[in-house]
Design a protein around this motif. Sequence first.
Motif, PDB file in Angstrom:
ATOM      1  N   VAL A   1       6.461   5.850   3.222  1.00 32.90           N
ATOM      2  CA  VAL A   1       6.751   4.479   3.666  1.00 32.90           C
ATOM      3  C   VAL A   1       5.663   3.985   4.620  1.00 32.90           C
ATOM      4  CG1 VAL A   1       8.354   3.077   5.013  1.00 32.90           C
ATOM      5  CG2 VAL A   1       9.237   4.708   3.322  1.00 32.90           C
ATOM      6  N   ASP A   2       5.288   4.819   5.588  1.00 29.91           N
ATOM      7  CA  ASP A   2       4.279   4.404   6.570  1.00 29.91           C
ATOM      8  C   ASP A   2       2.934   4.163   5.914  1.00 29.91           C
ATOM      9  OD1 ASP A   2       6.116   4.539   8.585  1.00 29.91           O
ATOM     10  OD2 ASP A   2       5.512   6.510   9.297  1.00 29.91           O
ATOM     11  N   ARG A   3       2.565   5.048   4.984  1.00 28.31           N
ATOM     12  CA  ARG A   3       1.268   4.900   4.327  1.00 28.31           C
ATOM     13  C   ARG A   3       1.212   3.654   3.469  1.00 28.31           C
ATOM     14  NH1 ARG A   3      -3.858   4.850   4.795  1.00 28.31           N
ATOM     15  NH2 ARG A   3      -4.991   5.288   2.855  1.00 28.31           N
ATOM     16  N   ARG A   4       2.265   3.372   2.726  1.00 25.25           N
ATOM     17  CA  ARG A   4       2.298   2.159   1.906  1.00 25.25           C
ATOM     18  C   ARG A   4       2.238   0.919   2.787  1.00 25.25           C
ATOM     19  NH1 ARG A   4       0.716   0.516  -2.683  1.00 25.25           N
ATOM     20  NH2 ARG A   4       1.800   2.141  -3.846  1.00 25.25           N
ATOM     21  N   ARG A   5       2.968   0.941   3.894  1.00 26.46           N
ATOM     22  CA  ARG A   5       2.952  -0.196   4.803  1.00 26.46           C
ATOM     23  C   ARG A   5       1.549  -0.420   5.370  1.00 26.46           C
ATOM     24  NH1 ARG A   5       4.019  -1.927  10.056  1.00 26.46           N
ATOM     25  NH2 ARG A   5       5.518  -3.649  10.187  1.00 26.46           N
ATOM     26  N   GLU A   6       0.856   0.676   5.723  1.00 21.68           N
ATOM     27  CA  GLU A   6      -0.512   0.565   6.238  1.00 21.68           C
ATOM     28  C   GLU A   6      -1.440  -0.030   5.193  1.00 21.68           C
ATOM     29  OE1 GLU A   6      -1.621   4.471   7.417  1.00 21.68           O
ATOM     30  OE2 GLU A   6      -0.283   4.510   9.174  1.00 21.68           O
ATOM     31  N   GLU A   7      -1.262   0.350   3.934  1.00 23.05           N
ATOM     32  CA  GLU A   7      -2.107  -0.192   2.878  1.00 23.05           C
ATOM     33  C   GLU A   7      -1.882  -1.689   2.707  1.00 23.05           C
ATOM     34  OE1 GLU A   7      -1.940   1.762  -0.855  1.00 23.05           O
ATOM     35  OE2 GLU A   7      -3.257   3.401  -0.200  1.00 23.05           O
ATOM     36  N   LEU A   8      -0.625  -2.112   2.773  1.00 21.51           N
ATOM     37  CA  LEU A   8      -0.324  -3.536   2.645  1.00 21.51           C
ATOM     38  C   LEU A   8      -0.916  -4.322   3.814  1.00 21.51           C
ATOM     39  CD1 LEU A   8       3.386  -3.322   1.426  1.00 21.51           C
ATOM     40  CD2 LEU A   8       1.388  -3.992   0.070  1.00 21.51           C
ATOM     41  N   ILE A   9      -0.805  -3.775   5.023  1.00 21.84           N
ATOM     42  CA  ILE A   9      -1.366  -4.450   6.190  1.00 21.84           C
ATOM     43  C   ILE A   9      -2.883  -4.512   6.096  1.00 21.84           C
ATOM     44  CG2 ILE A   9      -1.795  -4.136   8.672  1.00 21.84           C
ATOM     45  CD1 ILE A   9       1.117  -3.390   8.995  1.00 21.84           C
ATOM     46  N   ALA A  10      -3.517  -3.436   5.652  1.00 21.78           N
ATOM     47  CA  ALA A  10      -4.972  -3.430   5.515  1.00 21.78           C
ATOM     48  C   ALA A  10      -5.426  -4.493   4.511  1.00 21.78           C
ATOM     49  CB  ALA A  10      -5.454  -2.054   5.080  1.00 21.78           C
TER      50      ALA A  10
ATOM     51  N   ILE B   1       1.565 -14.167  -0.993  1.00 22.63           N
ATOM     52  CA  ILE B   1       2.106 -12.817  -1.146  1.00 22.63           C
ATOM     53  C   ILE B   1       1.523 -12.161  -2.392  1.00 22.63           C
ATOM     54  CG2 ILE B   1       4.197 -11.522  -1.727  1.00 22.63           C
ATOM     55  CD1 ILE B   1       4.123 -12.127   1.180  1.00 22.63           C
ATOM     56  N   ASP B   2       1.349 -12.918  -3.457  1.00 21.77           N
ATOM     57  CA  ASP B   2       0.760 -12.383  -4.683  1.00 21.77           C
ATOM     58  C   ASP B   2      -0.660 -11.892  -4.438  1.00 21.77           C
ATOM     59  OD1 ASP B   2       2.998 -12.787  -6.264  1.00 21.77           O
ATOM     60  OD2 ASP B   2       2.399 -14.826  -6.809  1.00 21.77           O
ATOM     61  N   ASP B   3      -1.422 -12.614  -3.595  1.00 23.29           N
ATOM     62  CA  ASP B   3      -2.788 -12.195  -3.270  1.00 23.29           C
ATOM     63  C   ASP B   3      -2.773 -10.829  -2.591  1.00 23.29           C
ATOM     64  OD1 ASP B   3      -3.916 -14.549  -4.260  1.00 23.29           O
ATOM     65  OD2 ASP B   3      -3.757 -15.565  -2.312  1.00 23.29           O
ATOM     66  N   VAL B   4      -1.869 -10.677  -1.636  1.00 26.20           N
ATOM     67  CA  VAL B   4      -1.780  -9.411  -0.898  1.00 26.20           C
ATOM     68  C   VAL B   4      -1.344  -8.284  -1.827  1.00 26.20           C
ATOM     69  CG1 VAL B   4      -0.647  -8.194   0.999  1.00 26.20           C
ATOM     70  CG2 VAL B   4      -1.311 -10.596   1.279  1.00 26.20           C
ATOM     71  N   ALA B   5      -0.339  -8.549  -2.656  1.00 27.00           N
ATOM     72  CA  ALA B   5       0.151  -7.533  -3.584  1.00 27.00           C
ATOM     73  C   ALA B   5      -0.966  -7.087  -4.529  1.00 27.00           C
ATOM     74  CB  ALA B   5       1.334  -8.074  -4.380  1.00 27.00           C
ATOM     75  N   SER B   6      -1.710  -8.045  -5.047  1.00 30.02           N
ATOM     76  CA  SER B   6      -2.803  -7.717  -5.964  1.00 30.02           C
ATOM     77  C   SER B   6      -3.878  -6.890  -5.277  1.00 30.02           C
ATOM     78  CB  SER B   6      -3.404  -9.011  -6.540  1.00 30.02           C
ATOM     79  OG  SER B   6      -4.513  -8.731  -7.373  1.00 30.02           O
ATOM     80  N   ALA B   7      -4.245  -7.293  -4.056  1.00 30.20           N
ATOM     81  CA  ALA B   7      -5.293  -6.582  -3.323  1.00 30.20           C
ATOM     82  C   ALA B   7      -4.875  -5.155  -2.987  1.00 30.20           C
ATOM     83  CB  ALA B   7      -5.639  -7.344  -2.050  1.00 30.20           C
ATOM     84  N   ALA B   8      -3.576  -4.948  -2.762  1.00 30.11           N
ATOM     85  CA  ALA B   8      -3.075  -3.622  -2.390  1.00 30.11           C
ATOM     86  C   ALA B   8      -2.661  -2.788  -3.595  1.00 30.11           C
ATOM     87  CB  ALA B   8      -1.884  -3.759  -1.441  1.00 30.11           C
ATOM     88  N   GLY B   9      -2.709  -3.376  -4.790  1.00 33.76           N
ATOM     89  CA  GLY B   9      -2.257  -2.643  -5.977  1.00 33.76           C
ATOM     90  C   GLY B   9      -0.771  -2.389  -5.960  1.00 33.76           C
ATOM     91  N   ALA B  10      -0.019  -3.349  -5.411  1.00 35.52           N
ATOM     92  CA  ALA B  10       1.433  -3.206  -5.286  1.00 35.52           C
ATOM     93  C   ALA B  10       2.115  -4.383  -5.974  1.00 35.52           C
ATOM     94  CB  ALA B  10       1.844  -3.143  -3.814  1.00 35.52           C
ATOM     95  N   SER B  11       3.403  -4.327  -6.044  1.00 32.44           N
ATOM     96  CA  SER B  11       4.161  -5.423  -6.638  1.00 32.44           C
ATOM     97  C   SER B  11       4.513  -6.457  -5.564  1.00 32.44           C
ATOM     98  CB  SER B  11       5.446  -4.902  -7.285  1.00 32.44           C
ATOM     99  OG  SER B  11       6.352  -4.439  -6.296  1.00 32.44           O
ATOM    100  N   ARG B  12       4.740  -7.667  -6.015  1.00 32.08           N
ATOM    101  CA  ARG B  12       5.176  -8.737  -5.117  1.00 32.08           C
ATOM    102  C   ARG B  12       6.495  -8.360  -4.443  1.00 32.08           C
ATOM    103  NH1 ARG B  12       7.804 -13.979  -5.759  1.00 32.08           N
ATOM    104  NH2 ARG B  12       6.618 -15.599  -4.654  1.00 32.08           N
ATOM    105  N   ALA B  13       7.392  -7.761  -5.220  1.00 29.20           N
ATOM    106  CA  ALA B  13       8.699  -7.373  -4.678  1.00 29.20           C
ATOM    107  C   ALA B  13       8.553  -6.345  -3.568  1.00 29.20           C
ATOM    108  CB  ALA B  13       9.577  -6.821  -5.792  1.00 29.20           C
ATOM    109  N   LEU B  14       7.563  -5.456  -3.708  1.00 32.84           N
ATOM    110  CA  LEU B  14       7.378  -4.426  -2.681  1.00 32.84           C
ATOM    111  C   LEU B  14       6.920  -5.050  -1.355  1.00 32.84           C
ATOM    112  CD1 LEU B  14       7.501  -1.361  -2.253  1.00 32.84           C
ATOM    113  CD2 LEU B  14       5.047  -1.283  -2.730  1.00 32.84           C
ATOM    114  N   VAL B  15       6.043  -6.056  -1.421  1.00 33.07           N
ATOM    115  CA  VAL B  15       5.592  -6.729  -0.198  1.00 33.07           C
ATOM    116  C   VAL B  15       6.785  -7.381   0.497  1.00 33.07           C
ATOM    117  CG1 VAL B  15       4.034  -8.452   0.781  1.00 33.07           C
ATOM    118  CG2 VAL B  15       3.323  -7.125  -1.217  1.00 33.07           C
ATOM    119  N   TYR B  16       7.627  -8.051  -0.280  1.00 32.19           N
ATOM    120  CA  TYR B  16       8.813  -8.667   0.308  1.00 32.19           C
ATOM    121  C   TYR B  16       9.756  -7.605   0.868  1.00 32.19           C
ATOM    122  CZ  TYR B  16       7.971 -13.476  -1.173  1.00 32.19           C
ATOM    123  OH  TYR B  16       7.457 -14.745  -1.305  1.00 32.19           O
ATOM    124  N   HIS B  17       9.842  -6.467   0.203  1.00 35.15           N
ATOM    125  CA  HIS B  17      10.725  -5.401   0.670  1.00 35.15           C
ATOM    126  C   HIS B  17      10.312  -4.915   2.061  1.00 35.15           C
ATOM    127  CE1 HIS B  17      13.104  -1.726   0.733  1.00 35.15           C
ATOM    128  NE2 HIS B  17      12.006  -1.026   0.962  1.00 35.15           N
TER     129      HIS B  17
END
Length: 237
Positions: A29-38, A54-70
């Motif tokens: 959880v901490d590592r994923r959160r750090e990646e999203l913040i970076a 949010i889509d820009d951040v999700a794309s840059a982090a290689g994550a889903s939009r739902a995960l950023v909102y989560h």
Amino acid sequence: MACGVGYCAPVTPGEPAGNPRPARRRLSVDRRREELIAAALELFGARDAEDVSIDDVASAAGASRALVYHYFGGKQELYVAALRSAAERLESRLRPQEGGTPLEELASGLGHYFDFVEEHAAGFAALLRGGPANRAGEVGEIVDGVRRRLFHLVLRQLNADEPSPVLRATLRSWIASVETAGLDWLEHRDVERGTLERVLVDQMVALLGVAAAHDPGVRLLLEQLEGEPAAREPAAR
């Protein structure tokens, strides 16, 4: 089931068995959160916050939009979390230095400040991008917190107690110059970093010289600084 090196992935009907999908990385959880913040800091450092989705951040982090909102609930919460992360890292560099003259300690502290500027360019730019007019509420408190810490650090390094109004205004003006110089250096990088740091230390002495004409307490402080053997070395060596 199609297997590769270190993983197995299900084969979608109609998909060739020789082309398995790559397994999704499992992060804490901490590592994923750090990646999203970076990822968010990179984007907020390059563009205005309102131009980042949010889509820009999700794309840059290689994550889903739902995960950023989560993790963050929304873009404003993500923005605040990203700025707070940058502020905490910068504040961790602003530690009192001991063992030198006041100006040597000031120069050392400035060096640690610019270490952060250089190593975390996106975070620094995101923290200061947009100027004071766009700093309100929680975002403004984060930025002002960094400035207050730097202000009190400079007071300590100059061996000053409670600042007079003239000294307070002088130091805040200098801090604004340091911030502007940091952003300018990141944009252009056409001056050697050490030279810029020496220029800023000399600017401090020059500002105190102006303030000394209006405040006897600042005049005494400046006399003490100029009495140090290394206080008036030339900016370019």
